[in-house]
Design a protein around this motif. Structure first.
Motif, PDB file in Angstrom:
ATOM      1  N   ARG A  30      -8.520   8.157  -5.559  1.00  0.00           N
ATOM      2  CA  ARG A  30      -8.232   6.994  -6.212  1.00  0.00           C
ATOM      3  C   ARG A  30      -8.439   5.611  -5.771  1.00  0.00           C
ATOM      4  NH1 ARG A  30      -3.774   7.663 -11.154  1.00  0.00           N
ATOM      5  NH2 ARG A  30      -4.156   9.910 -11.326  1.00  0.00           N
ATOM      6  N   GLU A  31      -9.107   4.435  -6.362  1.00  0.00           N
ATOM      7  CA  GLU A  31      -9.018   3.211  -5.788  1.00  0.00           C
ATOM      8  C   GLU A  31      -7.766   2.540  -5.616  1.00  0.00           C
ATOM      9  OE1 GLU A  31     -11.908   1.813  -4.497  1.00  0.00           O
ATOM     10  OE2 GLU A  31     -12.943   3.486  -4.785  1.00  0.00           O
ATOM     11  N   GLY A  32      -6.751   2.817  -6.310  1.00  0.00           N
ATOM     12  CA  GLY A  32      -5.448   2.360  -6.581  1.00  0.00           C
ATOM     13  C   GLY A  32      -4.561   3.195  -7.212  1.00  0.00           C
ATOM     14  N   VAL A  33      -3.278   3.035  -7.183  1.00  0.00           N
ATOM     15  CA  VAL A  33      -2.269   3.902  -7.816  1.00  0.00           C
ATOM     16  C   VAL A  33      -1.238   2.937  -8.475  1.00  0.00           C
ATOM     17  CG1 VAL A  33      -2.495   5.644  -6.267  1.00  0.00           C
ATOM     18  CG2 VAL A  33      -0.862   4.044  -5.793  1.00  0.00           C
ATOM     19  N   THR A  34      -0.653   3.358  -9.417  1.00  0.00           N
ATOM     20  CA  THR A  34       0.414   2.723  -9.997  1.00  0.00           C
ATOM     21  C   THR A  34       1.677   3.125  -9.750  1.00  0.00           C
ATOM     22  OG1 THR A  34       0.458   4.068 -11.853  1.00  0.00           O
ATOM     23  CG2 THR A  34      -0.833   2.131 -12.047  1.00  0.00           C
ATOM     24  N   TRP A  35       3.045   2.763  -9.859  1.00  0.00           N
ATOM     25  CA  TRP A  35       4.402   3.062  -9.612  1.00  0.00           C
ATOM     26  C   TRP A  35       4.665   4.442 -10.370  1.00  0.00           C
ATOM     27  CZ3 TRP A  35       7.108   2.107  -5.667  1.00  0.00           C
ATOM     28  CH2 TRP A  35       6.941   1.042  -5.000  1.00  0.00           C
ATOM     29  N   ALA A  36       4.019   4.414 -11.555  1.00  0.00           N
ATOM     30  CA  ALA A  36       4.196   5.563 -12.549  1.00  0.00           C
ATOM     31  C   ALA A  36       3.453   6.765 -11.901  1.00  0.00           C
ATOM     32  CB  ALA A  36       3.541   5.283 -13.754  1.00  0.00           C
ATOM     33  N   ASP A  37       2.422   6.521 -11.299  1.00  0.00           N
ATOM     34  CA  ASP A  37       1.747   7.632 -10.522  1.00  0.00           C
ATOM     35  C   ASP A  37       2.582   8.427  -9.386  1.00  0.00           C
ATOM     36  OD1 ASP A  37      -0.500   7.428 -12.141  1.00  0.00           O
ATOM     37  OD2 ASP A  37      -1.257   5.831 -10.539  1.00  0.00           O
ATOM     38  N   LEU A  38       3.263   7.643  -8.983  1.00  0.00           N
ATOM     39  CA  LEU A  38       4.142   8.111  -7.639  1.00  0.00           C
ATOM     40  C   LEU A  38       5.644   8.457  -8.190  1.00  0.00           C
ATOM     41  CD1 LEU A  38       3.410   4.969  -5.395  1.00  0.00           C
ATOM     42  CD2 LEU A  38       2.445   6.985  -5.263  1.00  0.00           C
ATOM     43  N   SER A  39       6.328   8.660  -9.473  1.00  0.00           N
ATOM     44  CA  SER A  39       7.562   8.896  -9.658  1.00  0.00           C
ATOM     45  C   SER A  39       8.029  10.150  -9.300  1.00  0.00           C
ATOM     46  CB  SER A  39       7.584   8.400 -11.169  1.00  0.00           C
ATOM     47  OG  SER A  39       6.666   9.581 -11.778  1.00  0.00           O
TER      48      SER A  39
ATOM     49  N   LEU B  83      13.216  -1.245  -2.618  1.00  0.00           N
ATOM     50  CA  LEU B  83      12.204  -1.591  -3.417  1.00  0.00           C
ATOM     51  C   LEU B  83      11.719  -0.223  -4.436  1.00  0.00           C
ATOM     52  CD1 LEU B  83       9.908  -3.597  -4.445  1.00  0.00           C
ATOM     53  CD2 LEU B  83       8.548  -2.739  -2.409  1.00  0.00           C
ATOM     54  N   ILE B  84      11.844   0.798  -3.785  1.00  0.00           N
ATOM     55  CA  ILE B  84      11.493   2.284  -4.266  1.00  0.00           C
ATOM     56  C   ILE B  84      12.190   2.267  -5.564  1.00  0.00           C
ATOM     57  CG2 ILE B  84      10.997   4.633  -4.333  1.00  0.00           C
ATOM     58  CD1 ILE B  84      10.266   4.081  -1.091  1.00  0.00           C
ATOM     59  N   LEU B  85      13.492   2.374  -5.138  1.00  0.00           N
ATOM     60  CA  LEU B  85      14.564   2.442  -6.353  1.00  0.00           C
ATOM     61  C   LEU B  85      14.279   1.369  -7.562  1.00  0.00           C
ATOM     62  CD1 LEU B  85      17.703   3.262  -4.157  1.00  0.00           C
ATOM     63  CD2 LEU B  85      16.654   4.870  -5.574  1.00  0.00           C
ATOM     64  N   LEU B  86      14.093   0.335  -7.168  1.00  0.00           N
ATOM     65  CA  LEU B  86      14.022  -0.651  -8.252  1.00  0.00           C
ATOM     66  C   LEU B  86      12.835  -0.265  -9.087  1.00  0.00           C
ATOM     67  CD1 LEU B  86      14.934  -3.438  -9.377  1.00  0.00           C
ATOM     68  CD2 LEU B  86      13.370  -4.543  -7.523  1.00  0.00           C
ATOM     69  N   ARG B  87      11.807  -0.082  -8.377  1.00  0.00           N
ATOM     70  CA  ARG B  87      10.361   0.046  -9.148  1.00  0.00           C
ATOM     71  C   ARG B  87      10.521   1.352 -10.023  1.00  0.00           C
ATOM     72  NH1 ARG B  87       8.780  -4.549 -10.703  1.00  0.00           N
ATOM     73  NH2 ARG B  87       9.774  -5.727  -9.064  1.00  0.00           N
ATOM     74  N   LEU B  88      10.991   2.436  -9.634  1.00  0.00           N
ATOM     75  CA  LEU B  88      11.204   3.707 -10.172  1.00  0.00           C
ATOM     76  C   LEU B  88      12.458   4.040 -10.891  1.00  0.00           C
ATOM     77  CD1 LEU B  88       9.070   5.644  -7.503  1.00  0.00           C
ATOM     78  CD2 LEU B  88       8.250   4.456  -9.622  1.00  0.00           C
TER      79      LEU B  88
ATOM     80  N   MET C  72       0.873  -1.209  -0.282  1.00  0.00           N
ATOM     81  CA  MET C  72       0.021   0.153   0.040  1.00  0.00           C
ATOM     82  C   MET C  72       0.915   1.254  -0.125  1.00  0.00           C
ATOM     83  SD  MET C  72      -2.981  -1.783   0.639  1.00  0.00           S
ATOM     84  CE  MET C  72      -4.209  -0.606   1.115  1.00  0.00           C
ATOM     85  N   ILE C  73       0.321   2.240  -0.255  1.00  0.00           N
ATOM     86  CA  ILE C  73       0.944   3.698  -0.312  1.00  0.00           C
ATOM     87  C   ILE C  73       0.055   4.495   0.830  1.00  0.00           C
ATOM     88  CG2 ILE C  73      -0.364   4.637  -2.168  1.00  0.00           C
ATOM     89  CD1 ILE C  73       3.463   5.390  -1.448  1.00  0.00           C
ATOM     90  N   ALA C  74       0.621   4.996   1.756  1.00  0.00           N
ATOM     91  CA  ALA C  74       0.169   6.188   2.722  1.00  0.00           C
ATOM     92  C   ALA C  74       0.073   7.372   2.094  1.00  0.00           C
ATOM     93  CB  ALA C  74       0.682   6.128   3.991  1.00  0.00           C
ATOM     94  N   LEU C  75      -1.004   8.015   2.008  1.00  0.00           N
ATOM     95  CA  LEU C  75      -1.262   9.434   1.282  1.00  0.00           C
ATOM     96  C   LEU C  75      -1.805  10.405   2.511  1.00  0.00           C
ATOM     97  CD1 LEU C  75      -2.890   8.234  -1.748  1.00  0.00           C
ATOM     98  CD2 LEU C  75      -0.620   8.936  -1.856  1.00  0.00           C
ATOM     99  N   PRO C  76      -1.439  11.431   2.479  1.00  0.00           N
ATOM    100  CA  PRO C  76      -2.400  12.521   2.937  1.00  0.00           C
ATOM    101  C   PRO C  76      -3.744  12.493   2.547  1.00  0.00           C
ATOM    102  CG  PRO C  76      -0.179  13.613   2.567  1.00  0.00           C
ATOM    103  CD  PRO C  76      -0.409  12.245   1.745  1.00  0.00           C
ATOM    104  N   ALA C  77      -4.795  12.608   3.264  1.00  0.00           N
ATOM    105  CA  ALA C  77      -6.081  12.772   2.669  1.00  0.00           C
ATOM    106  C   ALA C  77      -6.309  13.774   1.841  1.00  0.00           C
ATOM    107  CB  ALA C  77      -7.081  12.893   4.087  1.00  0.00           C
ATOM    108  N   THR C  78      -5.466  14.727   1.817  1.00  0.00           N
ATOM    109  CA  THR C  78      -5.894  15.923   0.984  1.00  0.00           C
ATOM    110  C   THR C  78      -4.951  15.734  -0.469  1.00  0.00           C
ATOM    111  OG1 THR C  78      -3.852  17.022   1.917  1.00  0.00           O
ATOM    112  CG2 THR C  78      -6.241  17.524   2.677  1.00  0.00           C
ATOM    113  N   HIS C  79      -4.255  14.485  -0.544  1.00  0.00           N
ATOM    114  CA  HIS C  79      -3.564  14.165  -1.731  1.00  0.00           C
ATOM    115  C   HIS C  79      -4.346  14.067  -2.896  1.00  0.00           C
ATOM    116  CE1 HIS C  79      -0.395  12.539  -4.392  1.00  0.00           C
ATOM    117  NE2 HIS C  79       0.631  13.163  -3.726  1.00  0.00           N
ATOM    118  N   PRO C  80      -3.788  14.662  -4.155  1.00  0.00           N
ATOM    119  CA  PRO C  80      -4.702  14.396  -5.463  1.00  0.00           C
ATOM    120  C   PRO C  80      -4.910  12.881  -5.662  1.00  0.00           C
ATOM    121  CG  PRO C  80      -2.932  16.005  -5.945  1.00  0.00           C
ATOM    122  CD  PRO C  80      -2.658  15.454  -4.377  1.00  0.00           C
ATOM    123  N   LEU C  81      -4.108  11.938  -5.140  1.00  0.00           N
ATOM    124  CA  LEU C  81      -4.235  10.578  -5.571  1.00  0.00           C
ATOM    125  C   LEU C  81      -5.195   9.913  -4.397  1.00  0.00           C
ATOM    126  CD1 LEU C  81      -0.660   9.552  -6.444  1.00  0.00           C
ATOM    127  CD2 LEU C  81      -2.439   9.682  -7.899  1.00  0.00           C
ATOM    128  N   ALA C  82      -5.620  10.400  -3.346  1.00  0.00           N
ATOM    129  CA  ALA C  82      -6.298   9.952  -2.404  1.00  0.00           C
ATOM    130  C   ALA C  82      -7.644   9.450  -2.910  1.00  0.00           C
ATOM    131  CB  ALA C  82      -6.423  10.926  -1.291  1.00  0.00           C
TER     132      ALA C  82
END
Length: 287
Positions: free
Chosen positions: A172-181, A199-204, A160-170
């Motif tokens: 969404r039902e889910g996110v991709t690694w590209a959304d987090l780059s 893991l973050i470095l590997l995925r991005l 999972m990714i933990a986001l502030p409730a005010t974040h634009p991605l909050a």
């Protein structure tokens, strides 16, 4: 034992009957012991015997020694069966509704007299402590191949990714690694932090702009609080996401790896019955 029985019954015949042997055998064994010690243990009377002063002292000391021996034998048996002992674990989290917490609850019910010590440390440090015999088993993120240790995947959790409730991605039902780059990631120096960092470095690795990763020497709850205060985002597991944090939402990462595995690592030289029983239970529970 014959001497203690005679001291208890103060009668050779009664002692022999209690032991299920002949009276002459008891009498002979006591007499040989008195000769070896060079002291008289019993005064022979027309009806039975009476302990001498030296005999009373000798019997008291022998009784204490036998009690200690009996206790040692019983304790050794309990340890050999895994009913007593010590189990030292390195764990990434003990959240009440998580797999590991449930596993420990079941183990403690089955082995209430085994003392359990729980520590949280970096995976590399935990493996070193397993090698050195300071830990019995370490639970680490991933499925490591460690030449001088045994390891086995035990359970998996959604990443999972933990986001502030005010974040634009909050929303969404889910996110991709590209959304987090382009995001700022927060990770811990200890616990699973180093593995999540990799893991973050590997995925991005192929994404641009490159992610910013900030590392902090804080506990898990403080890191989540920093997410709430919009310092950045952080990776979490499904178990952690089930805790309610005001101002923080958790969203699943939809592309690979959508889940992470946690493995048990232990030394092949560790033959402790408590560890054996714990690993057996972990394998059964994981199935």
């Amino acid at each position: 034992m014959q001497t203690l029985a005679v001291a208890e019954y103060l009668n050779f015949r009664h002692a022999a009957n209690a032991l299920g042997v002949s009276q002459s055998s008891v009498s002979t064994r006591v007499k040989l012991l008195e000769q070896d010690l060079g002291i008289l243990l019993f005064e022979r009377l027309p009806r039975g015997v009476r302990l001498t002063e030296a005999g009373r002292h000798f019997v008291e000391q022998v009784a204490v020694g036998i009690d200690h021996l009996d206790h040692a034998v019983k304790t050794a048996g309990l340890l050999a069966r895994g009913e007593q002992g010590h189990l030292r674990i390195s764990a990434y989290a003990l959240i009440s509704n998580g797999f590991l917490a449930g596993l420990l609850t079941r183990y403690r019910k089955m082995h209430p007299d085994v003392d359990i010590d729980i520590a949280e440390c970096r995976a590399g440090d935990a493996v070193k402590q397993v090698r050195d015999g300071h830990l019995d088993v370490a639970f680490v993120l991933g499925a490591p191949d460690i030449p001088d240790c045994h390891s086995k995947p035990i359970w998996t959790e959604q990443l999972m990714i933990a986001l502030p409730a005010t974040h634009p991605l909050a929303d969404r039902e889910g996110v991709t690694w590209a959304d987090l780059s382009a995001e700022t990631f927060l990770v811990r120096h200890n616990g699973t932090g180093p593995q999540l960092h990799d893991l973050i470095l590997l995925r991005l690795a192929e994404c641009w702009p490159r992610p910013l990763i900030q590392r902090f020497n804080v506990d898990r709850l403080t890191l989540i609080s920093m997410v709430e205060q919009s310092y950045g985002l952080t990776l979490a597991t499904e178990t952690t996401s089930q805790i309610r944090f005001p101002g923080v939402v958790f969203r699943p990462i939809l592309d690979k790896p959508g889940s992470v595995v946690f493995s048990a690592v232990w030394s092949p030289n560790n033959r402790a019955p408590a560890l054996r029983d714990f690993l057996d239970l972990a394998k059964k529970t994981s199935r």
